[in-house]
Design a protein around this motif. Structure first.
Motif, mmCIF file in Angstrom:
data_model
loop_
_atom_site.group_PDB
_atom_site.id
_atom_site.type_symbol
_atom_site.label_atom_id
_atom_site.label_comp_id
_atom_site.label_asym_id
_atom_site.label_seq_id
_atom_site.Cartn_x
_atom_site.Cartn_y
_atom_site.Cartn_z
ATOM 1 N N GLU A 157 -2.189 3.428 -1.226
ATOM 2 C CA GLU A 157 -2.430 4.868 -1.013
ATOM 3 C C GLU A 157 -2.389 5.197 0.478
ATOM 4 O OE1 GLU A 157 -4.218 3.043 -3.054
ATOM 5 O OE2 GLU A 157 -4.346 4.101 -4.986
ATOM 6 N N LYS A 158 -3.049 4.339 1.265
ATOM 7 C CA LYS A 158 -3.075 4.608 2.716
ATOM 8 C C LYS A 158 -1.681 4.436 3.321
ATOM 9 C CE LYS A 158 -7.838 3.117 3.411
ATOM 10 N NZ LYS A 158 -8.651 2.039 4.014
ATOM 11 N N LEU A 159 -0.914 3.493 2.787
ATOM 12 C CA LEU A 159 0.462 3.304 3.275
ATOM 13 C C LEU A 159 1.290 4.546 2.940
ATOM 14 C CD1 LEU A 159 2.879 1.699 4.342
ATOM 15 C CD2 LEU A 159 2.908 0.406 2.198
ATOM 16 N N ARG A 160 1.135 5.054 1.723
ATOM 17 C CA ARG A 160 1.853 6.280 1.330
ATOM 18 C C ARG A 160 1.457 7.445 2.243
ATOM 19 N NH1 ARG A 160 0.097 9.172 -3.278
ATOM 20 N NH2 ARG A 160 -1.883 9.053 -2.156
ATOM 21 N N LYS B 278 9.998 2.992 19.760
ATOM 22 C CA LYS B 278 9.801 3.304 18.342
ATOM 23 C C LYS B 278 8.399 3.861 18.108
ATOM 24 C CE LYS B 278 12.923 -0.284 16.989
ATOM 25 N NZ LYS B 278 12.999 -1.703 16.769
ATOM 26 N N THR B 279 8.287 4.593 17.011
ATOM 27 C CA THR B 279 6.959 5.028 16.596
ATOM 28 C C THR B 279 6.377 3.891 15.762
ATOM 29 O OG1 THR B 279 7.713 7.299 16.494
ATOM 30 C CG2 THR B 279 5.705 6.783 15.266
ATOM 31 N N VAL B 280 5.159 3.477 16.099
ATOM 32 C CA VAL B 280 4.490 2.442 15.295
ATOM 33 C C VAL B 280 3.276 3.077 14.635
ATOM 34 C CG1 VAL B 280 3.304 0.211 15.309
ATOM 35 C CG2 VAL B 280 5.316 0.559 16.762
ATOM 36 N N LEU B 281 3.234 2.989 13.310
ATOM 37 C CA LEU B 281 2.107 3.549 12.557
ATOM 38 C C LEU B 281 1.304 2.421 11.925
ATOM 39 C CD1 LEU B 281 4.008 6.376 10.592
ATOM 40 C CD2 LEU B 281 2.764 6.619 12.760
ATOM 41 N N ILE B 282 -0.006 2.620 11.849
ATOM 42 C CA ILE B 282 -0.853 1.697 11.081
ATOM 43 C C ILE B 282 -1.605 2.558 10.062
ATOM 44 C CG2 ILE B 282 -2.796 1.772 12.761
ATOM 45 C CD1 ILE B 282 -3.227 -1.266 12.057
ATOM 46 N N PRO B 283 -1.616 2.174 8.798
ATOM 47 C CA PRO B 283 -2.209 3.047 7.766
ATOM 48 C C PRO B 283 -3.722 3.218 7.879
ATOM 49 C CG PRO B 283 -0.612 1.552 6.790
ATOM 50 C CD PRO B 283 -0.825 1.081 8.190
ATOM 51 N N ASP B 284 -4.424 2.335 8.587
ATOM 52 C CA ASP B 284 -5.869 2.501 8.780
ATOM 53 C C ASP B 284 -6.243 1.980 10.159
ATOM 54 O OD1 ASP B 284 -8.650 2.397 8.808
ATOM 55 O OD2 ASP B 284 -8.782 2.003 6.651
ATOM 56 N N LEU B 285 -6.719 2.880 10.999
ATOM 57 C CA LEU B 285 -7.051 2.496 12.385
ATOM 58 C C LEU B 285 -8.263 1.568 12.466
ATOM 59 C CD1 LEU B 285 -6.587 5.707 14.550
ATOM 60 C CD2 LEU B 285 -5.461 3.495 14.885
ATOM 61 N N GLU B 286 -9.029 1.512 11.395
ATOM 62 C CA GLU B 286 -10.225 0.644 11.389
ATOM 63 C C GLU B 286 -9.877 -0.818 11.127
ATOM 64 O OE1 GLU B 286 -13.528 1.788 11.871
ATOM 65 O OE2 GLU B 286 -12.338 3.499 12.553
ATOM 66 N N ALA B 287 -8.612 -1.097 10.825
ATOM 67 C CA ALA B 287 -8.224 -2.482 10.509
ATOM 68 C C ALA B 287 -8.178 -3.286 11.814
ATOM 69 C CB ALA B 287 -6.870 -2.496 9.794
ATOM 70 N N GLN C 241 4.394 2.659 -5.448
ATOM 71 C CA GLN C 241 5.374 1.869 -4.687
ATOM 72 C C GLN C 241 6.698 2.628 -4.576
ATOM 73 O OE1 GLN C 241 5.034 -1.779 -6.991
ATOM 74 N NE2 GLN C 241 4.037 -2.812 -5.269
ATOM 75 N N GLY C 242 7.089 3.314 -5.670
ATOM 76 C CA GLY C 242 8.309 4.124 -5.649
ATOM 77 C C GLY C 242 8.201 5.224 -4.599
ATOM 78 N N GLU C 243 7.031 5.854 -4.544
ATOM 79 C CA GLU C 243 6.812 6.925 -3.567
ATOM 80 C C GLU C 243 6.914 6.379 -2.138
ATOM 81 O OE1 GLU C 243 3.515 10.313 -2.952
ATOM 82 O OE2 GLU C 243 3.216 9.076 -4.730
ATOM 83 N N VAL C 244 6.303 5.202 -1.927
ATOM 84 C CA VAL C 244 6.335 4.581 -0.588
ATOM 85 C C VAL C 244 7.779 4.284 -0.190
ATOM 86 C CG1 VAL C 244 5.746 2.457 0.682
ATOM 87 C CG2 VAL C 244 3.987 3.626 -0.663
#
Ligand code: 13P
Ligand code: SF4
Length: 308
Positions: free
Chosen positions: A274-277, A75-84, A7-10
């Motif tokens: 992990e995927k968010l990081r 804006k840039t929009v990111l999703i941590p997993d495209l399969e969601a 969480q700190g890393e994120v």
């Protein structure tokens, strides 16, 4: 690596990248805890439209990230997993909608936010469970309405708006699994508890029969607002179990139990810390929407954000 250090890393990466982390109420607890904003579909859409960062990392499912991109094209929009993805959003495609519209050429199309950008582009209005009634009330009474894709939300919308709608027969596999028998069982098991029911549930029609007494049909954020201001302290909750984290965290003096502990959305749970990081570190996965589709979809989404 511990949850706390991840969480700190994120948080450090989000600061460095000037990114805002948005998370839906159904996300894993450790993901909710690291987000800048946690909410329901309507609240997240509003946050996406207002947020100041240059980047939004969307911890939710794909249609939500698409909606954020449409509302914030710069804006840039990111999703941590495209399969969601979302099984409900997948229950109608554009050809099916065009064929339905051709049968009712005068009708207004109201799409639940749980739809692809391409479906929204063919819609007049979008709504969420938080403002479906207000959206329908804003449409002139003489207009026919095609409502999609969730049957149970549509049945509930008919009931609260007092209007007959044409309903698409889609469903969310997670909510449809919460059955009418569950309501009877819970009311018998715990007669003193208040019952909070999401309108996508397969039991929503059954719950409507008791609505107003100890049964309340609400969006996920509506459940939090209701429980906060209620004089009661025991609640049974009929929706995806992720909402319990916020209910327990924000209202520690009250007791919340799921109606169905198996109501778990595997798509929502694909987003891990992990995927968010990795998403923030590797700048992945960017969500894009074709401009022509986005421009048409934006009109329906902006009506949703402005209503209710
Ligand atoms: P809300 O958060 O708008 O209540 O929606 C629930 C849902 O199923 C999102 O997929
Ligand atoms: Fe879609 Fe149902 Fe999951 Fe919500 S809970 S994202 S409607 S599959």
């Amino acid at each position: 690596m511990t949850v706390e250090s991840l969480q700190g890393e994120v948080r450090a990466l989000a600061r460095e990248r000037e990114a805002v982390i948005l998370a839906h109420n159904y996300q894993l607890p450790e993901v909710q805890d690291v987000a800048d904003f946690v909410g329901d579909s309507l609240g997240l859409s509003r946050q996406a439209a207002q947020s100041e960062g240059r980047t939004i990392v969307f911890c939710g499912v794909h249609f939500m990230a698409e909606t954020a991109k449409i509302l914030s094209p710069d804006k840039t929009v990111l999703i941590p997993d495209l399969e969601a993805g979302c099984s409900l959003a997948d229950s109608i495609d554009v050809d099916e909608l065009l064929a339905w519209k051709a049968r009712y050429p005068e009708a207004v199309v109201v799409s639940y936010v749980n739809t692809s950008a391409a479906i929204k582009a063919e819609s007049d209005y979008c709504c969420t469970s938080g403002n479906v009634r207000a959206v329908i009330d804003s449409i002139p009474a003489e207009k026919e309405i095609l409502f999609l894709p969730d049957l149970y939300l549509g049945l509930w919308a008919e009931r609260v708006s007092g209007r007959k709608l044409h309903l698409w027969l889609g469903e969310c596999h997670v909510h449809a699994g919460i059955r009418p028998g569950d309501i009877e069982r819970v009311l018998a098991e715990e007669p003193g508890a208040e019952l909070l029911v999401h309108p996508e549930c397969g039991c929503a029609s059954q719950a409507m029969a008791f609505a107003g007494e100890q049964t309340h049909i609400l969006s996920t954020e509506g459940m939090l607002d209701f429980a906060r201001s209620s004089r009661h302290d025991r609640f049974r909750v009929a929706t995806e179990v992720g909402i319990l984290h916020r209910l327990h965290g924000e209202l520690p003096g009250k007791r919340f139990e799921p109606v169905n502990p198996n109501a778990v959305c595997r798509f929502m749970k694909m987003i891990t810390l992990e995927k968010l990081r990795d998403s923030l570190r590797e700048w992945q996965y960017e969500v894009t929407v074709e401009e022509e589709i986005a421009a048409r979809a934006r009109k329906a989404i902006e009506r949703m954000v402005a209503t209710g």
